[in-house]
Design a protein around this motif. Structure first.
Motif, PDB file in Angstrom:
ATOM      1  N   MET A   1      -8.522  40.156  81.305  1.00  0.00           N
ATOM      2  CA  MET A   1      -8.344  40.760  79.992  1.00  0.00           C
ATOM      3  C   MET A   1      -9.607  41.572  79.661  1.00  0.00           C
ATOM      4  N   SER A   2      -9.419  42.802  79.215  1.00  0.00           N
ATOM      5  CA  SER A   2     -10.550  43.673  78.905  1.00  0.00           C
ATOM      6  C   SER A   2     -11.271  43.221  77.636  1.00  0.00           C
ATOM      7  N   VAL A   3     -12.497  43.692  77.486  1.00  0.00           N
ATOM      8  CA  VAL A   3     -13.274  43.375  76.281  1.00  0.00           C
ATOM      9  C   VAL A   3     -12.528  43.872  75.054  1.00  0.00           C
ATOM     10  N   ARG A   4     -11.999  45.099  75.130  1.00  0.00           N
ATOM     11  CA  ARG A   4     -11.254  45.658  73.991  1.00  0.00           C
ATOM     12  C   ARG A   4     -10.069  44.772  73.632  1.00  0.00           C
ATOM     13  N   SER A   5      -9.329  44.320  74.632  1.00  0.00           N
ATOM     14  CA  SER A   5      -8.167  43.454  74.385  1.00  0.00           C
ATOM     15  C   SER A   5      -8.585  42.153  73.717  1.00  0.00           C
ATOM     16  N   GLN A   6      -9.693  41.584  74.165  1.00  0.00           N
ATOM     17  CA  GLN A   6     -10.169  40.334  73.576  1.00  0.00           C
ATOM     18  C   GLN A   6     -10.585  40.529  72.125  1.00  0.00           C
ATOM     19  N   LEU A   7     -11.297  41.620  71.856  1.00  0.00           N
ATOM     20  CA  LEU A   7     -11.709  41.897  70.478  1.00  0.00           C
ATOM     21  C   LEU A   7     -10.497  42.160  69.587  1.00  0.00           C
ATOM     22  N   LEU A   8      -9.572  42.945  70.095  1.00  0.00           N
ATOM     23  CA  LEU A   8      -8.373  43.298  69.327  1.00  0.00           C
ATOM     24  C   LEU A   8      -7.527  42.070  69.021  1.00  0.00           C
ATOM     25  N   LYS A   9      -7.440  41.169  69.965  1.00  0.00           N
ATOM     26  CA  LYS A   9      -6.652  39.950  69.768  1.00  0.00           C
ATOM     27  C   LYS A   9      -7.130  39.180  68.537  1.00  0.00           C
ATOM     28  N   GLY A  10      -8.442  39.218  68.292  1.00  0.00           N
ATOM     29  CA  GLY A  10      -8.999  38.493  67.156  1.00  0.00           C
ATOM     30  C   GLY A  10      -8.728  39.130  65.810  1.00  0.00           C
ATOM     31  N   TYR A  26       9.516  47.884  59.976  1.00  0.00           N
ATOM     32  CA  TYR A  26      10.147  47.201  61.103  1.00  0.00           C
ATOM     33  C   TYR A  26       9.214  47.329  62.303  1.00  0.00           C
ATOM     34  N   GLY A  27       9.475  46.562  63.346  1.00  0.00           N
ATOM     35  CA  GLY A  27       8.550  46.428  64.467  1.00  0.00           C
ATOM     36  C   GLY A  27       8.088  47.726  65.108  1.00  0.00           C
ATOM     37  N   TYR A  28       9.030  48.586  65.472  1.00  0.00           N
ATOM     38  CA  TYR A  28       8.668  49.839  66.133  1.00  0.00           C
ATOM     39  C   TYR A  28       7.826  50.712  65.209  1.00  0.00           C
ATOM     40  N   GLU A  29       8.195  50.750  63.942  1.00  0.00           N
ATOM     41  CA  GLU A  29       7.445  51.526  62.949  1.00  0.00           C
ATOM     42  C   GLU A  29       6.013  50.982  62.814  1.00  0.00           C
ATOM     43  N   LEU A  30       5.874  49.673  62.826  1.00  0.00           N
ATOM     44  CA  LEU A  30       4.567  49.030  62.756  1.00  0.00           C
ATOM     45  C   LEU A  30       3.717  49.424  63.963  1.00  0.00           C
ATOM     46  N   SER A  31       4.320  49.403  65.127  1.00  0.00           N
ATOM     47  CA  SER A  31       3.627  49.801  66.350  1.00  0.00           C
ATOM     48  C   SER A  31       3.109  51.228  66.247  1.00  0.00           C
ATOM     49  N   LYS A  33       2.422  52.895  63.473  1.00  0.00           N
ATOM     50  CA  LYS A  33       1.361  52.955  62.462  1.00  0.00           C
ATOM     51  C   LYS A  33       0.030  52.468  63.038  1.00  0.00           C
ATOM     52  N   LEU A  34       0.065  51.449  63.870  1.00  0.00           N
ATOM     53  CA  LEU A  34      -1.148  50.974  64.528  1.00  0.00           C
ATOM     54  C   LEU A  34      -1.701  52.052  65.465  1.00  0.00           C
ATOM     55  N   GLN A  35      -0.807  52.741  66.160  1.00  0.00           N
ATOM     56  CA  GLN A  35      -1.233  53.805  67.067  1.00  0.00           C
ATOM     57  C   GLN A  35      -1.858  54.958  66.296  1.00  0.00           C
ATOM     58  N   VAL A  36      -1.257  55.343  65.200  1.00  0.00           N
ATOM     59  CA  VAL A  36      -1.804  56.419  64.366  1.00  0.00           C
ATOM     60  C   VAL A  36      -3.193  56.033  63.841  1.00  0.00           C
ATOM     61  N   ALA A  37      -3.398  54.747  63.572  1.00  0.00           N
ATOM     62  CA  ALA A  37      -4.694  54.267  63.080  1.00  0.00           C
ATOM     63  C   ALA A  37      -5.754  54.241  64.178  1.00  0.00           C
ATOM     64  N   GLY A  38      -5.336  54.504  65.425  1.00  0.00           N
ATOM     65  CA  GLY A  38      -6.297  54.537  66.526  1.00  0.00           C
ATOM     66  C   GLY A  38      -6.190  53.374  67.487  1.00  0.00           C
ATOM     67  N   ASP A  41      -3.401  51.401  72.173  1.00  0.00           N
ATOM     68  CA  ASP A  41      -3.075  50.519  73.287  1.00  0.00           C
ATOM     69  C   ASP A  41      -2.313  49.265  72.846  1.00  0.00           C
ATOM     70  N   VAL A  42      -1.929  49.208  71.573  1.00  0.00           N
ATOM     71  CA  VAL A  42      -1.119  48.092  71.079  1.00  0.00           C
ATOM     72  C   VAL A  42       0.343  48.458  71.276  1.00  0.00           C
ATOM     73  N   SER A  43       0.992  47.758  72.196  1.00  0.00           N
ATOM     74  CA  SER A  43       2.380  48.074  72.532  1.00  0.00           C
ATOM     75  C   SER A  43       3.349  47.250  71.687  1.00  0.00           C
ATOM     76  N   GLU A  44       4.619  47.640  71.757  1.00  0.00           N
ATOM     77  CA  GLU A  44       5.647  46.853  71.072  1.00  0.00           C
ATOM     78  C   GLU A  44       5.691  45.436  71.629  1.00  0.00           C
ATOM     79  N   GLY A  45       5.436  45.302  72.931  1.00  0.00           N
ATOM     80  CA  GLY A  45       5.419  43.985  73.557  1.00  0.00           C
ATOM     81  C   GLY A  45       4.339  43.076  72.994  1.00  0.00           C
ATOM     82  N   THR A  46       3.299  43.668  72.456  1.00  0.00           N
ATOM     83  CA  THR A  46       2.230  42.907  71.814  1.00  0.00           C
ATOM     84  C   THR A  46       2.594  42.582  70.374  1.00  0.00           C
TER      85      THR A  46
END
Length: 111
Positions: A1-10, A26-31, A33-38, A41-46
């Motif tokens: 797991m990358s450092v970024r992934s570990q930090l993001l998980k928290g 809804y889920g896809y819309e949330l995904s 919005k997170l992408q637009v915020a920068g 790398d946060v996928s729908e699967g996450t």
């Protein structure tokens, strides 16, 4: 797991709660919005396991609604418990972010 992934998980729960606090999504819309915020790398699967956990903890509520294009969608909204949890996360984030940022600054050896 990358450092970024570990930090993001928290902090991902807080990011998700923060978006849902502003509007029901809804889920896809949330995904998206997170992408637009920068956080591209946060996928729908996450997102969906996070949503399930937040719902199980009573922080969000999911309601099925008709969609204008296709099957019904589950829209998520914040509960009172979710609002309290988000407030606590914000307070703790503010207590941690400043000192960590200060410690991680580079270039000025006198700090």
């Amino acid at each position: 797991m990358s450092v970024r992934s570990q930090l993001l998980k928290g902090v991902l729960d807080g990011c998700v709660l923060s978006i849902i606090e502003k509007e029901t999504v809804y889920g896809y819309e949330l995904s998206k919005k997170l992408q637009v915020a920068g956080l591209d790398d946060v996928s729908e699967g996450t997102i969906y396991p996070v949503l399930l956990r937040l719902q199980k903890n009573g922080y969000i509520r999911g309601d099925m609604r008709p969609s204008e294009s296709g099957p019904n969608r589950k829209y998520y909204s914040l509960t009172d418990e979710g609002r309290a949890a988000l407030n606590e996360l914000v307070v703790e984030w503010e207590r941690i972010a400043g000192p960590v940022t200060s410690l991680m600054k580079r270039g000025n050896k006198n700090d």
